[in-house]
Design a protein around this motif. Structure first.
Motif, mmCIF file in Angstrom:
data_model
loop_
_atom_site.group_PDB
_atom_site.id
_atom_site.type_symbol
_atom_site.label_atom_id
_atom_site.label_comp_id
_atom_site.label_asym_id
_atom_site.label_seq_id
_atom_site.Cartn_x
_atom_site.Cartn_y
_atom_site.Cartn_z
ATOM 1 N N TYR A 40 74.478 14.423 56.352
ATOM 2 C CA TYR A 40 75.436 15.350 55.729
ATOM 3 C C TYR A 40 75.621 16.588 56.604
ATOM 4 C CZ TYR A 40 75.927 13.131 51.100
ATOM 5 O OH TYR A 40 76.240 12.286 50.048
ATOM 6 N N VAL A 91 79.450 18.939 49.018
ATOM 7 C CA VAL A 91 78.240 18.329 48.474
ATOM 8 C C VAL A 91 77.193 19.421 48.316
ATOM 9 C CG1 VAL A 91 76.334 16.727 48.934
ATOM 10 C CG2 VAL A 91 78.685 16.053 49.459
ATOM 11 N N HIS A 139 73.145 20.162 47.880
ATOM 12 C CA HIS A 139 71.809 19.581 48.048
ATOM 13 C C HIS A 139 70.774 20.478 47.385
ATOM 14 C CE1 HIS A 139 67.917 19.512 50.291
ATOM 15 N NE2 HIS A 139 68.043 18.222 50.099
ATOM 16 N N TYR A 171 71.579 15.315 44.977
ATOM 17 C CA TYR A 171 72.878 15.624 45.557
ATOM 18 C C TYR A 171 73.922 15.669 44.443
ATOM 19 C CZ TYR A 171 70.718 14.716 50.056
ATOM 20 O OH TYR A 171 69.894 14.768 51.154
#
Length: 215
Positions: A46, A167, A169, A178
């Protein structure tokens, strides 16, 4: 196998070429290092795809900004087996290589600056690294008390991509969570809150420098 299943020669070459191409483009995380948690590879992939990363940390300097001795101090305190510390640091150092290619901002609660993992010498080295972050094009900003409740719940990392939705985290002990799509909206609001409330990069650097000189 392609020949065994009578795949036509032209299609066979296309498949082999595609496999070779994907193999050359795969990142280091496609082959996890021994002793490194599998989820580290997911996070690294990512990070390598993001164009902007915003870190918010309540307890420690964010991983992308950690120095080796400080990181080893955290791992030791966490109880990581000694044999697994070198590969875990190697994975963290490899993750840090994305920084020149992303817009990075690391926000930290002021209490982070009172936890000298690795000892005073390692901590002074870590603080100096934070002071110099601006010279490398990365924002390091400190949030002082009082802190809104929403920001006190947990640390997180917000990753933004040019051709995909953001996204979020959240690191846990031994794993991660996530969040996607509508789940991320609240954290984007919190990122704006951090930008509004935290000390500027210059003010944060000055604060870090004063602390380092007192150690």
């Amino acid at each position: 196998m392609l020949a065994y299943y009578d795949v036509p020669a032209v299609q066979r070459e296309e498949l082999i070429g595609s496999a070779r191409e994907s193999g050359t483009q795969a990142g280091w995380w496609s082959r996890p290092l021994p002793g490194v948690l599998p989820d580290v590879g997911t996070l690294a992939s990512y990070e390598a795809s993001a164009y902007e990363i915003t870190d918010w940390s309540l307890a420690v300097v964010p991983g992308l900004l950690q120095t080796e001795r400080y990181a080893v101090g955290i791992m030791t305190d966490e109880g990581v087996e000694p044999k697994n510390i070198p590969p875990r640091w190697e994975a963290r150092e490899r993750r840090q290589r994305v920084l020149p290619a992303v817009e990075y901002a690391g926000f930290m609660h002021e209490s982070v600056l009172r936890r000298p993992f690795g000892g005073i010498g390692a901590f002074k080295e870590q603080l100096h690294h934070l002071e110099e972050a601006g010279n490398r094009g990365h924002a390091v900003r400190i949030l002082r008390e009082p802190v809104p409740y929403l920001l006190l719940m947990h640390s997180w990392m917000l990753l933004r991509f040019r051709e995909a939705s953001p996204v979020l985290h959240i690191g846990l002990h031994g794993s991660s969570i996530y969040l996607h799509d509508s789940e991320v909206e609240g954290y984007e609001n919190m990122a704006a809150m951090l930008d509004r409330l935290a000390l500027s990069s210059a003010e944060s650097r000055s604060m870090i420098g004063r602390l380092r000189e007192r150690l």
